[in-house]
Structures are given as structure tokens and as C-alpha cells.
Write a protein that holds these residues in place. Sequence first.
Motif: not given
Length: 703
Positions: A593-606
Motif C-alpha cells: 500500500x506504499x505505492x512507491x512506483x508512480x508509473x506502475x500500471x495495474x491490471x483491472x482485475x488485480x
Amino acid sequence: MLVKATVSTRNVLLGAALFAATLSMISPIQTAHAAAASTASALQTVATAKVNDFTGPQWLKGSWRQSAGLSIPATAANKAAFKKGAQVRTADGQVRTVKVVYFSGAHMSVMLSGATLNASKNGHPKSVSALGTSAAAGSAVTAPSNNVAADTSSHRSAINNYTNNDWLNGVWRRSAGFSIPASSANRSAFKVGSSVKLADGQVRKINAVYVSGKNMSLMLSGATLSGKLGYPNKLFSATGSSAPASPVAPSKPAAPAPEPVVSQPAAGSSMTTALNAFNGGDFVNGVYNTSKFVGISVKATAANKAAFHKGAKIRFFGGQVRTIKLIYHSGGNMTVMVDGGPIDGKAVGYPRTISVSSTGFSNTSPSAGSTAPAAGGAAPAHPINLVGINLAGAEFGADVALPGVYLKQYIYPGEADFKRYAERNLKLVRLPFRWERIQPRLNGELNSVELGRMLATLDHAKKYNMQVILDMHNYYRYHGKMIGSNEVPVSAFADAWRRIAQKVANHPAVYGYGLMNEPHTTNGKWPAAALAAAKSIRTLDADNWVVIAGDRWSSAFHWPSYNTQLVKDSWMRDPNNNLMFEAHLYFDKDYSGYYTNRYEKYDPMIGVVRARPFVEWLTRYRLRGFIGEHGAPDFSPSAVVAMDNLLQYLGQHCIPSTYWAAGPWWGDYALSLDVKSGKPRPQLPILQKHAANKSCGAVGPLR
């Protein structure tokens, strides 16, 4: 909130192949026809079957293109006569040996020795004959007796060690199924219609078998299975029937090849799947739209192939429902054509998802796995709040010497905070607090000033008709010492909760007691501590929820691997004890939940993928669940979409959740609903949309 815990997972790409792919793996077995012919001179025709009229990429007039094989109706007589090892005579007079038989609905594929067959001489409308001696003729056409011992009754197989988005320890995540090696023994033992025994003693029927390379996927009857039943457990052949139950009357197939079909979803059920990210030509965001046809593109997974069929209903983002008219398969994807007018792919296409159901949708009743609403499909008389928030602040200041200074290191949310979120229909609140502040000395009296702050906060919630879960935000520690240690015995933890319950049990805003936020590194002692604290509360309050978090930072995705012992005691499984089990879920790579990578793209079903192990665990033990923390950063549109899909999934199972986080003092924290800059929060409309779901009358998925 989770602390970083990097977890490595194998990225194994595995899918259930079509039946055509299954057969394509079979190598032609060269047999001397002269020897077979001499043997055949002593045999007579005991059964004759007309070859099916199948023509397509893999079939020509019912003759398999890639190796020797014919497709015939799966009548009782044919199943009895055309068995492995039997001799058959083709229409042009050749005698071959049956090497393998595959069943698919009302048809069977008989794979033969020798080279491929000439379809013009042996295919439809020709017939193929099964040969046998005159003495055996009578028995050859009789269905096998149920009293004959199954020759595979003692067979067992290892389960493949596959874990990825589709598999957990070799167990298919989306419907009941296992992946095992495609050895000759396994192919012989695990057939459609046979039964298998699982590690926990369950017996399931095999509905379909898919072979892909050196592995095979067995799709079973019944509900989805827990990954705990997978690797390194074994799968046992419960019955060795070489012929499944009598099929329904044969009918002309819709597709040229008799592909096996995974059983359709149970009546009233639905599933959600992602749209393909296709653009260009006739596609916009995975939505197909031409002057003649409209439709969508999805992955051709086993689950999708089972759920998407002619006549089924699909529901788009926004609520419109269409009926499936036609389906085309192309490689690993499928195009689903639907009725009605044009569809706006920019509004409802990728990265949105769609739902599919064999029986259609209603606006009030949840999908399969949820607690059923009132009779007749009406909304329940007393719907639960499915979506809420964490109102943080009272747990702040853990980085200074506790208890810290009120209004300097920490703060309780005020009336304005409750009013703001009540007006936004987010009326379920998880309220974090610190144990050290409410009880400065173990086994001692509660701090009256701190208790007063807590009670005043509950009064604010009462004023706005909100429900509060009190969350002891201590990570299984008191002043840094673990519960269950000599310094902090389990009895002291139970004592703290007994004293808190004694003071707040009768407050109308109290909805539940969150025993401990994110236990971790507990050396296996958390189940005993949770049991003791829960029982201590029950001596004073029999009605409000006792909310029990899980070990390993309460991670929903890792839940089954860390929390089986949590319900070892039968008291923890008793529905009369009003227990709710709490998991946390974030989308970033390390689950923190830190989300340190601002450029990470998430699968819509993750989010759905990470929630499913927890939901399946709850279903297995018939328990109720709660997602106490989830959150998406404001800088990631793909994370917000994943949150949307997660909340839809949780709503389908009637599992409430509280978003992390709201409340004062967050500054410009990317996950916060309250930021100093005051800019609009992209997470808020998604939360409000799902908070409007009033279809659940009880916490699920317990039914």
C-alpha cells in the motif's frame, strides 16, 4: 496499513486448451496393418457407428486431420464397443486398434493406430465397425456393469505446482479444477464422467478434461476449490469408469469440432471478466462495433468459454444488459456478438469489466456467492452498509514515545468528519486507536481521558447514524513487545478488550470490535490470542461483531497460507458467535500500500485476484468477511479502475469494506480522501457508487 513485504511469485502462463489442442498432442502410433488384417479375419462386426459430420480446421467429415481418429455418437452401444484396445474396421477396409477414446457431450472421438485416415474414403457419411469374436459379441454391446471394480480406483497423481493469476498451487481460481501431468496413466484414469477424491475427502465429478502440452486440466463439478487442496497434495481417482454416464440424445453441434465444455455457471450466478485492450479496425477498447454487428472481445479462458454462450446475458459498466447472439474464437481470444444497437467503447470498454450470467441480472439481487436478498428479489428490509472508510488520526504518533500528546502527535476525528462522510453515504467507519493510550498499564484501568475522547467520537457517529468498528491499531504488540510474550501475556490482551467492551458495549454507534490491526511475525500465537480476546468480549456483549484480522499483515491474497489455524477451534467457526474475519488488500507489487512506483500500471482485475483467496477461504469454512483496508493512489487511474472492480466483486459476495483512509492530518497523502490542497479525490466517486448497493441483508459470503 501494510508494511513492505516482498513476495516472489512464479509467472507461469497456463490456460486450459481446447479439445482440438488436446488431440493435437497425440502422436500417430504406427502399427503394421498386415498383422492387424490377419487378426481381423477371425473377428466379426459387433457394432457399427456412423461417422459424425464434422468439418473444420481440425476435422474433415468427422475424420481428425492431424492423426488417425474418427468422431462418432457417444451412444451406450458405441461406448461399450469402441474401447481402448478394440479392433475397428474403417469404410475402406483397413483394420486399426483403438488407442485412446475421448468423450465430449453427446459425441466421442476414437483415436486409432497408424497414419491419418483418408476422409473421402472413411469420413461422413461412411460408417466404422467395431470387431470382436462371436462369443464376445453379446457382451461387446452391453454397457459396462456398475459392479465391476474400477481399474483406476487406487490411482493418484501429483498436482502441478502452478501459481499465477489463474492458478493457486495448481488449483484453477475461477471454477473448480486442477492441473496435473498429462501422463498416459493420468489420461487413462482421469476422464470425463469419472470421479476424483480431493485431499480433504471431497469427491467431485470430472466435467471436462483439457490437455496442453505435457499437462492436463481437470474441470470438476461444484464450487471453486481452495488452493490448500493443491500442490503438494495428491489427487485420487475415486472411480475408474471408462465411460461416463449416458449422454443426452445426440444433436448436431453448433461448432464443427466437438470441443469439451466446462459446466455452465449455476442458475442465478454471474462472473466478471476483463475486456481485451483492443483498438483499431472495428474495435474501440475491446468493443466491436460495425454497421452490421456489435460485440466485445475477451480472453478465451476456460471460465470465459463456459460462461459466454448463446443466449446468456452480459452487463456492461453502467448497467446496460445485452443478450449473446454468436461467438467467434480466434487463438487465445473470443469475440462475443450481442443484440441491440451500437455500444460506446470509450464509455464501457477497456479497462472496464463486464459481467455475464446464464439467467440474466436484476437491479436488486446480488450475484452468486452473496447472501440472498429478501424473497421475490426485493431489496432486503435492513440492508447492510457495504462500503465505508477508515477515519484515521487516533493511531497517529506511533513514532514518538507513547502515549504522546493529544492534538500534537495524534487526534480523534471530529463531528465535521462524521457529518461529511454521512452526507456522502459512507456510513461504515473503522476507527483506529492505540492500546497504550486507552490502557497505559497492562491489566490496569482504562485511561479516563482517552476513553472520554473515544466515547465523544462514538457520539458523533451516533448523531449521523453511522456504524463504528473500533480498531486496536497495534500490529500485535504493546510498547513494542509481542502479545504472548512474558512481558505481554495473552491474558492481558483479553483483559484490555474486556474493559473496553464493558464501557462501550451499549453505545448505539458500536458495530464491532477490531481485535488487532495487521498481526505479523506472531510465531503462531495469534490464533490463541484472538480466541481469548473474542471470548472475553462475549462475556459482556453477545451481539456486536468481533472482527478478527489475519496474520501476515492480514493480506487477503496470502490469507489461506497463514490463517488456517485461526479457525482450528470450533468456537471460531460457530456462526452464533457473530465473528467477522478481516483482511487487507492493496494493489502494488509488494502488497504494502506504499505505492512507491508512480508509473506502475495495474491490471483491472488485480484486486479481484488478490481478494479471491480470502473469499474462497471464507466460503470453505462458511464464515463472514470484511476488508478492513484497501486503497488506491490518486496518481494512478489504473489503480482506481482496479478498486472499482474490487468493490463490485466484494458487493457480489456481500463483503463490506472500509477504504484507507479519511480523516484529519493527512496532508496531501495520495490515498487520502481528505487532503490539504482540497483537490477532488478520484477515489471518492467510486466509493459512493458502490455504497449505493443495498442488495445485501447480511454480511457474507456465509449463506
